[in-house]
Design an enzyme around this catalytic site. Sequence first.
Site, PDB file in Angstrom:
ATOM      1  CB  THR A 105      -0.860  -0.091   1.326  1.00 18.53           C
ATOM      2  OG1 THR A 105      -1.841  -1.160   1.280  1.00 18.53           O
ATOM      3  CG2 THR A 105      -1.804   1.257   1.476  1.00 18.53           C
ATOM      4  CB  CYS A 119      28.551   3.653   8.523  1.00 18.45           C
ATOM      5  SG  CYS A 119      27.709   5.027   7.718  1.00 18.45           S
TER       6      CYS A 119
END
Length: 393
Positions: A237, A325
């Site tokens: 959706t 990271c």
Amino acid sequence: MQNIYLDNAATSRMRKEVLDAMIPFFTEEYGNPSSIHAMSRTPRAAVKKARKQIADCINADPSEIFFTSGGTESDNWALISGMEMLEKKGKHIIISSIEHHAVLETSYYLERRGFRVTRVGTDSGGIIKMDELEKAIGPDTVMISVMTANNEIGSIQPVAAIGKLARERGIIFHTDAVQAFGHIPLDVKSMNIDMLSASGHKFGGPKGVGFLFVRKGIKLPPFMHGGEQEEGRRAGTTNVPGVVGMGLAAELACKNMEAANKRLIMLRDHLIDRVLKEIPYSRLNGDRKKRLPSNADFSFEFIEGESMLMSLGMKGICVSTGSACASGSLDPSHVLLGIGLPHEIAHGSIRITIPEETTMEQIDYAADCLKQTVETMRSLSPLYDDFLKKQKA
Ligand SMILES: *Cc1c(COP(=O)(O)O)cnc(C)c1O
């Protein structure tokens, strides 16, 4: 104490107008754009508008824009489904050695599945070596994926030249433009880009929404399987508020780009000049000219990036280290090692990425704090002490 946010490459503040545009689609206009009753009309029109707002920024057609959950999904989709689509033609993909983890980790996954990956190195400024890229192309090369701009050191890659080369050789060219979209001019036609990833929250839009541009004629198979949304190419959706917010953020970012960049370059260059002039044994990472207007990435010898980050944090300054990271690991980033920094210098690196609303006073305060912090930390460092003694001797 007020925080000074200098970590815009990690995520950006969402604009007030963007939030205002999104709210109705959480409240009165909550309809599903794929329904066929009256409540679907306004959301459907809003999604259509967003697709055009985004396409217009990169000279694409709205039918070439596919909404996703963000940059990571777009990169995974382009590489994995792209290689599956091209498998019969060849199993070789070329990327750069300084890609974001969303591309890098996907490339390791592809190797585990039997694909062949070449990671082409960069020069010391973080710009890909075009001659090595060209040499890496073989008869089985079907895709090249090189990021438009690097998330750590801000280096801007010669995307148009890579696109031209790929097109001439009949190779699909994907670029991770998550740091570039909305920040520097992009034109998928003149740059011969076949696929391009971007993410809403990196240019003043919401988190959890992004898109993949797929050039007309490329039949990229779906990555998410399910409903018929996005022309059957991306099931699930539609995130209407997210898409609407990202569309408006794209339009605003692209409209303001020139003015914003003029200002950012002034702030950035002032910071770079002060740091390199006032802090000994410091260096700027990444190309001096071919870099994002908001990015200043520094290494300081005899300094540990994590401690520096904490010390700056106590002064209200929010920045990143090069190793942020690599979740939990203390290894310096593959980007800093990739541009040839020795481990000990890579460890003393911090990334400053400047939001548009930053003032010159805040930049000066940050520069003062950097200087102070480096001086304090070095005064406590036996390594630095030894170094000074040796210098005198
Ligand atoms: C942030 C980032 C991503 C990941 O995007 P998300 O929307 O956070 O998943 C991918 N590539 C680059 C270069 C990025 O900076």
